[in-house]
Every structure is written in C-alpha cells, then in structure tokens.
Design an enzyme around this catalytic site. Structure first.
Site, PDB file in Angstrom:
ATOM      1  N   TYR A  22       0.795  -1.234   0.000  1.00  0.00           N
ATOM      2  CA  TYR A  22       0.000   0.000   0.000  1.00  0.00           C
ATOM      3  C   TYR A  22       0.826   1.282   0.000  1.00  0.00           C
ATOM      4  CZ  TYR A  22      -3.455  -3.492   1.359  1.00  0.00           C
ATOM      5  OH  TYR A  22      -4.263  -4.598   1.385  1.00  0.00           O
ATOM      6  N   HIS A  97      -7.341   0.614  -6.751  1.00  0.00           N
ATOM      7  CA  HIS A  97      -6.614  -0.099  -5.691  1.00  0.00           C
ATOM      8  C   HIS A  97      -5.161   0.349  -5.680  1.00  0.00           C
ATOM      9  CE1 HIS A  97      -9.969  -2.798  -5.131  1.00  0.00           C
ATOM     10  NE2 HIS A  97     -10.008  -2.967  -6.439  1.00  0.00           N
TER      11      HIS A  97
HETATM   12  C1  DQA Z   1      -7.065  -2.558  -1.562  1.00  0.00           C
HETATM   13  C2  DQA Z   1      -6.949  -4.058  -1.842  1.00  0.00           C
HETATM   14  C3  DQA Z   1      -7.946  -4.833  -1.026  1.00  0.00           C
HETATM   15  O1  DQA Z   1      -7.820  -6.221  -1.281  1.00  0.00           O
HETATM   16  C4  DQA Z   1      -7.699  -4.605   0.455  1.00  0.00           C
HETATM   17  O2  DQA Z   1      -8.681  -5.283   1.219  1.00  0.00           O
HETATM   18  C5  DQA Z   1      -7.644  -3.166   0.827  1.00  0.00           C
HETATM   19  C6  DQA Z   1      -6.951  -2.249  -0.077  1.00  0.00           C
HETATM   20  C7  DQA Z   1      -5.965  -1.755  -2.281  1.00  0.00           C
HETATM   21  O3  DQA Z   1      -6.087  -0.536  -2.340  1.00  0.00           O
HETATM   22  O4  DQA Z   1      -4.984  -2.339  -2.757  1.00  0.00           O
HETATM   23  O5  DQA Z   1      -8.061  -2.758   1.897  1.00  0.00           O
HETATM   24  O6  DQA Z   1      -8.302  -2.093  -2.051  1.00  0.00           O
END
Ligand code: DQA
Length: 142
Positions: A22, A97
């Site tokens: 992230y 994402h």
């Molecule tokens: C997410 C990916 C999802 O699988 C995860 O549950 C998140 C963040 C991302 O930004 O990569 O909370 O949406």
C-alpha cells in the site's frame, strides 16, 4: 471536473498497513497528494472515508459530482450491496486499488464491482488515483 474520492475499510490506517502493498503514505498525505494534483489541473475533489458498508452506499447514492474514484478495500471482493449502489447511480465510478489485487491472495482476485465500474486502476500505489483521474479526464472530456 468535480471528483469524489471514496476510500473504504481500513484505508484510514494507511501508513500503518503493509507498505509493500500500500505504500507508506497516510490517508491524509494521500488526500493531499490527490488534492494538489486536482488543484494544479483546475479540478476539484471531495474526500470521504468510511469503514462502514452502509455509509459508503449512502455516499454513493448522494454523490453530486462528475466522477467517483472508489477504493472499496475488502468490500470489493464480496459486497453485492456496494455493487448494486454503483449500478443504480448515473455518476461514473472507477475501481481503484493501491496494490495489484490480481497478484495477491485468490480472494482478492475477485471483484464483484468490476462489471459495473467504468474501468479499474490497480497496482500503482498512490499513483493509481492520479491515473484514474487522468483516464476520466480523457474519456469524459467535453
Ligand atoms: C485494496 C486491496 C484490497 O484487497 C484490500 O482489502 C484493501 C486495499 C488496495 O487498495 O490495494 O483494503 O483495495
């Protein structure tokens, strides 16, 4: 253009979540980064974060903007309620994402919202949001 950026569950914990997936920005820093980019291009943006499915749905229903960037977090993988909310509004929604969900655990490879969003941007960390803004500006330009 007027953008609404919705971040879902646990995205308020950015900065403390796995930076390999992230990145290291906090949500506040991420929002400032997106806000600066929008301001530079003459666009406006509103930021909303909630870990509650119903609140995200209410925000989608009430949206008054040109386009929505939605990072629904884990709800992406199973929330038919958020899927239905996207389907019944006329404002276009992008699925965003930070991580590349297709390169992670099997449950993350499933997106129940993918067939009702305009497009998906993933795997570029904080740049995913800017890429979604660029794509909207390209496709919705007057
Ligand atoms: C997410 C990916 C999802 O699988 C995860 O549950 C998140 C963040 C991302 O930004 O990569 O909370 O949406």
């Amino acid at each position: 253009m007027r953008f609404l950026i919705i971040n879902g569950p646990s995205l308020n914990m950015l900065g403390r979540r796995d930076s390999a997936h992230y990145g290291s920005m906090t949500l506040e820093q991420l929002n400032a980064f997106i806000g600066e980019y929008c301001a530079k291009n003459g666009d406006s943006c509103e930021f909303y974060q909630s870990s509650c499915e119903g609140q995200i749905i209410d925000k989608l229903h009430a949206a008054d903007c040109d386009a929505i960037l939605l990072n629904a977090g884990a709800y992406t993988h199973y929330s038919y309620a958020i899927r239905d909310a996207i389907e019944c509004i006329s404002v276009p929604v992008a699925e965003v994402h930070l991580s590349d969900t297709d390169e992670r655990e099997d449950f993350r490879k499933v997106s129940v919202i993918r067939d009702v969003v305009k497009f998906t941007v993933k795997g570029l960390k904080h740049e995913s949001y800017l890429e979604a803004i660029r794509r909207f500006k390209e496709t919705l330009k007057r």
